[in-house]
Design an enzyme around this catalytic site. Sequence first.
Site, PDB file in Angstrom:
ATOM      1  N   HIS A 173       0.857  -1.184   0.000  1.00 55.07           N
ATOM      2  CA  HIS A 173       0.000   0.000   0.000  1.00 55.07           C
ATOM      3  C   HIS A 173       0.893   1.233   0.000  1.00 55.07           C
ATOM      4  CE1 HIS A 173      -3.097   2.878   0.876  1.00 55.07           C
ATOM      5  NE2 HIS A 173      -4.004   1.927   0.747  1.00 55.07           N
ATOM      6  N   ARG A 187      -4.600  -5.939  -7.353  1.00 55.28           N
ATOM      7  CA  ARG A 187      -5.998  -5.814  -6.926  1.00 55.28           C
ATOM      8  C   ARG A 187      -6.491  -4.373  -7.064  1.00 55.28           C
ATOM      9  NH1 ARG A 187      -8.274  -4.750  -1.121  1.00 55.28           N
ATOM     10  NH2 ARG A 187      -6.303  -3.661  -1.008  1.00 55.28           N
TER      11      ARG A 187
HETATM   12  C1  LIG Z   1      -5.658  -2.000   7.327  1.00 53.93           C
HETATM   13  C2  LIG Z   1      -6.410  -2.687   6.200  1.00 53.93           C
HETATM   14  C3  LIG Z   1      -7.307  -1.961   5.442  1.00 53.93           C
HETATM   15  C4  LIG Z   1      -8.012  -2.579   4.403  1.00 53.93           C
HETATM   16  N1  LIG Z   1      -8.951  -1.864   3.716  1.00 53.93           N
HETATM   17  C5  LIG Z   1      -9.711  -2.504   2.790  1.00 53.93           C
HETATM   18  C6  LIG Z   1     -10.785  -1.832   2.167  1.00 53.93           C
HETATM   19  O1  LIG Z   1     -11.076  -0.671   2.439  1.00 53.93           O
HETATM   20  N2  LIG Z   1     -11.527  -2.522   1.250  1.00 53.93           N
HETATM   21  C7  LIG Z   1     -11.252  -3.819   0.918  1.00 53.93           C
HETATM   22  O2  LIG Z   1     -11.954  -4.393   0.074  1.00 53.93           O
HETATM   23  N3  LIG Z   1     -10.236  -4.465   1.525  1.00 53.93           N
HETATM   24  C8  LIG Z   1      -9.483  -3.858   2.449  1.00 53.93           C
HETATM   25  N4  LIG Z   1      -8.473  -4.536   3.066  1.00 53.93           N
HETATM   26  C9  LIG Z   1      -8.253  -5.940   2.731  1.00 53.93           C
HETATM   27  C10 LIG Z   1      -9.359  -6.764   3.369  1.00 53.93           C
HETATM   28  O3  LIG Z   1      -9.623  -6.268   4.663  1.00 53.93           O
HETATM   29  C11 LIG Z   1      -8.971  -8.221   3.466  1.00 53.93           C
HETATM   30  O4  LIG Z   1      -8.461  -8.679   2.258  1.00 53.93           O
HETATM   31  C12 LIG Z   1     -10.184  -9.048   3.847  1.00 53.93           C
HETATM   32  O5  LIG Z   1     -10.788  -8.540   5.011  1.00 53.93           O
HETATM   33  C13 LIG Z   1      -9.774 -10.480   4.054  1.00 53.93           C
HETATM   34  O6  LIG Z   1     -10.881 -11.159   4.566  1.00 53.93           O
HETATM   35  P1  LIG Z   1     -10.745 -12.694   4.877  1.00 53.93           P
HETATM   36  O7  LIG Z   1     -12.052 -13.128   5.423  1.00 53.93           O
HETATM   37  O8  LIG Z   1     -10.201 -13.399   3.696  1.00 53.93           O
HETATM   38  O9  LIG Z   1      -9.597 -12.776   5.991  1.00 53.93           O
HETATM   39  P2  LIG Z   1      -9.467 -12.091   7.416  1.00 53.93           P
HETATM   40  O10 LIG Z   1     -10.476 -11.067   7.672  1.00 53.93           O
HETATM   41  O11 LIG Z   1      -8.036 -11.688   7.550  1.00 53.93           O
HETATM   42  O12 LIG Z   1      -9.752 -13.290   8.395  1.00 53.93           O
HETATM   43  C14 LIG Z   1      -8.874 -14.385   8.474  1.00 53.93           C
HETATM   44  C15 LIG Z   1      -9.331 -15.253   9.618  1.00 53.93           C
HETATM   45  O13 LIG Z   1      -8.625 -16.487   9.616  1.00 53.93           O
HETATM   46  C16 LIG Z   1      -8.206 -16.781  10.944  1.00 53.93           C
HETATM   47  N5  LIG Z   1      -7.062 -17.698  10.842  1.00 53.93           N
HETATM   48  C17 LIG Z   1      -5.892 -17.489  10.204  1.00 53.93           C
HETATM   49  N6  LIG Z   1      -5.109 -18.584  10.321  1.00 53.93           N
HETATM   50  C18 LIG Z   1      -5.807 -19.496  11.049  1.00 53.93           C
HETATM   51  C19 LIG Z   1      -5.525 -20.806  11.529  1.00 53.93           C
HETATM   52  N7  LIG Z   1      -4.360 -21.433  11.304  1.00 53.93           N
HETATM   53  N8  LIG Z   1      -6.472 -21.436  12.261  1.00 53.93           N
HETATM   54  C20 LIG Z   1      -7.661 -20.842  12.535  1.00 53.93           C
HETATM   55  N9  LIG Z   1      -7.966 -19.591  12.103  1.00 53.93           N
HETATM   56  C21 LIG Z   1      -7.050 -18.931  11.374  1.00 53.93           C
HETATM   57  C22 LIG Z   1      -7.899 -15.415  11.521  1.00 53.93           C
HETATM   58  O14 LIG Z   1      -7.835 -15.447  12.913  1.00 53.93           O
HETATM   59  C23 LIG Z   1      -9.104 -14.637  10.983  1.00 53.93           C
HETATM   60  O15 LIG Z   1     -10.255 -14.894  11.741  1.00 53.93           O
HETATM   61  C24 LIG Z   1      -7.767  -3.942   4.110  1.00 53.93           C
HETATM   62  C25 LIG Z   1      -6.856  -4.670   4.866  1.00 53.93           C
HETATM   63  C26 LIG Z   1      -6.180  -4.054   5.917  1.00 53.93           C
HETATM   64  C27 LIG Z   1      -5.221  -4.857   6.717  1.00 53.93           C
END
Ligand SMILES: Cc1cc2nc3c(=O)[nH]c(=O)nc-3n(C[C@H](O)[C@H](O)[C@H](O)COP(=O)(O)OP(=O)(O)OC[C@H]3O[C@@H](n4cnc5c(N)ncnc54)[C@H](O)[C@@H]3O)c2cc1C
Length: 554
Positions: free
Chosen positions: A252, A396
């Site tokens: 970023h 992305r």
């Molecule tokens: C600061 C920030 C700002 C962002 N802003 C935006 C935005 O404005 N718009 C946008 O579209 N995207 C944004 N993103 C990206 C977006 O937030 C993420 O790509 C998205 O939320 C990912 O969702 P997810 O459900 O795939 O994973 P996550 O929300 O990261 O969830 C992953 C989950 O897996 C669990 N986990 C991991 N490993 C294990 C394991 N071994 N065993 C059990 N559980 C595990 C974690 O604890 C967590 O609960 C941002 C990201 C960040 C960090």
Amino acid sequence: MSSIARIGTKLTAAEPGWFAETDVIVIGSGVAGLTAAIQARISGYKVILVTKAQVDDGSTRWAQGGIAAALDPNDSPDEHWRDTIVAGAGLCDSAAARVLVVEGPNAIRRLISRGANFDKTSTGAIALTREGGHHRDRIAHAGGDATGAEISRALVDAIANDPNIQLIENALVLDLLQDETGAAQGVTLHVMGQGMHDGVGAVLAPAVILATGGIGQIFSQSTNPKVATGDGIALALRAGATLADLEFIQFHPTVLFLGSEAKGQQPLISEAVRGEGAFLVDDEGKRFMQGVHPQADLAPRDIVSIAIMKKMIERNLSHVWLDARKLGDEWQARFPTIFNVLLGFGIDPRTDLIPVAPAQHYHSGGIRTDLYGRTSIPGLFACGEVACTGVHGANRLASNSLLEGLVFAERIGAFLALGLPERKPYVTSKGNEVLLSNDSRSKIQNTMTRNVGVLRSATSTQAAIDELAPLNVSNSGLQPNTKNWETSNLHTVATAIALAASTREETRGSHWREDFPNADNSWLKRVLINSDPTGNLKVAFEPVPQVPDTKEVL
Ligand SMILES: Cc1cc2nc3c(=O)[nH]c(=O)nc-3n(C[C@H](O)[C@H](O)[C@H](O)COP(=O)(O)OP(=O)(O)OC[C@H]3O[C@@H](n4cnc5c(N)ncnc54)[C@H](O)[C@@H]3O)c2cc1C
């Protein structure tokens, strides 16, 4: 002599001491995991949802800017698709991108019906803003800059009190359980202090959905929370799944600069701040994005990050500045979270310039999936940031990731309504066990930051592989625990990413090679990585059919 990229094929852990059985196990409780769990339950299944820390500890809660979709009557999925394809620099999976933009608006409406509150205009319509690479205002946001927190709150509320979704927190998933055909039949996991589920156990299920999020902790500085250790990618690779586009990591451009020695999760200054008129300046106060790209400060992220890096090298700077003073008193209303974070660091963005530099933010690659979230291992599904549906290609488009998590998680749940994969006994595999000490974590992070960051070359990526190789040991005297398991996963993911980055000999999207500074059309193909049964990593390629000129398709 150059080292070979090699990983362990099983984490060192005790044999399961307890067992549970369900129809579908979902791993991760971000936007993707929570949505997959809800949809699998709607499809009629019993679901166990496990998450390694507290339910809202992933990246989702941190998302600020918003979620993109063609919700404005003057916008269209076609236009959203076109912006997505352009940002992806020739490597988007066109069909996956079309699914994303066509199903996106209704997926957001369903999210609203599940209780998510988005910001509204004075006429009651959803307020939409613009971010880099978008040609329309199509970013819905909540609480100003607290979009992810609101989505997380609404989805967590939606699963609470559902007797067919059992949530287990503090449950670190370790490895996949597979039957004699290789199909998924559950996972091993370590649970801390949950009564009957305590210590290493196994959840048996013929459908395993990985929604474990990103990989940020393989770098020294990232916007990702500490749970982002790439566990799902490492598990899938050890089990034999195919990974794709690993080299495409988004850095970023505007992460608050807290000093060169700062480690771990760093505060993000959302792109939406530039969407509201902020711009980048160098140490002389000169704007430098004009002339670099027609969209200037709102160019796609890779272009902005690379321009910042070039400016930092040219003028020997550790960071540049974001001038957002013109937002004035709008700061508190529009970006309350970021405003308070900045005040906490002694920066008043109404009067001060904000020091910023690129840092790791998002992984476009991951476990290769089809349009129903199926991986190359039967019964193993992936969605959200851990997956590579191909929608992001080489880069992305801003705010497409929450949407991808939502849309493809729903598709997995709906696909399972056709029937569960066959339930069979799992076979115990010895594997080539690995366990790294947590002492190696900062070495992995320093190696990746130095060699596989924004700027890469053949020399730097091979140096990363060479520096990572000697760490790949099973230290038999070492106590298996969360930190050591996570560090082992960081090492596995870092090794695979370094190999992918060294393989792609061109510059494209978010992958910038100093020794191959131009895009090369012979590289319009995906780099695939998988592991043989002994842990040697192999590279293969997948052609990426090119869409005709996007203007003609509209
Ligand atoms: C600061 C920030 C700002 C962002 N802003 C935006 C935005 O404005 N718009 C946008 O579209 N995207 C944004 N993103 C990206 C977006 O937030 C993420 O790509 C998205 O939320 C990912 O969702 P997810 O459900 O795939 O994973 P996550 O929300 O990261 O969830 C992953 C989950 O897996 C669990 N986990 C991991 N490993 C294990 C394991 N071994 N065993 C059990 N559980 C595990 C974690 O604890 C967590 O609960 C941002 C990201 C960040 C960090």
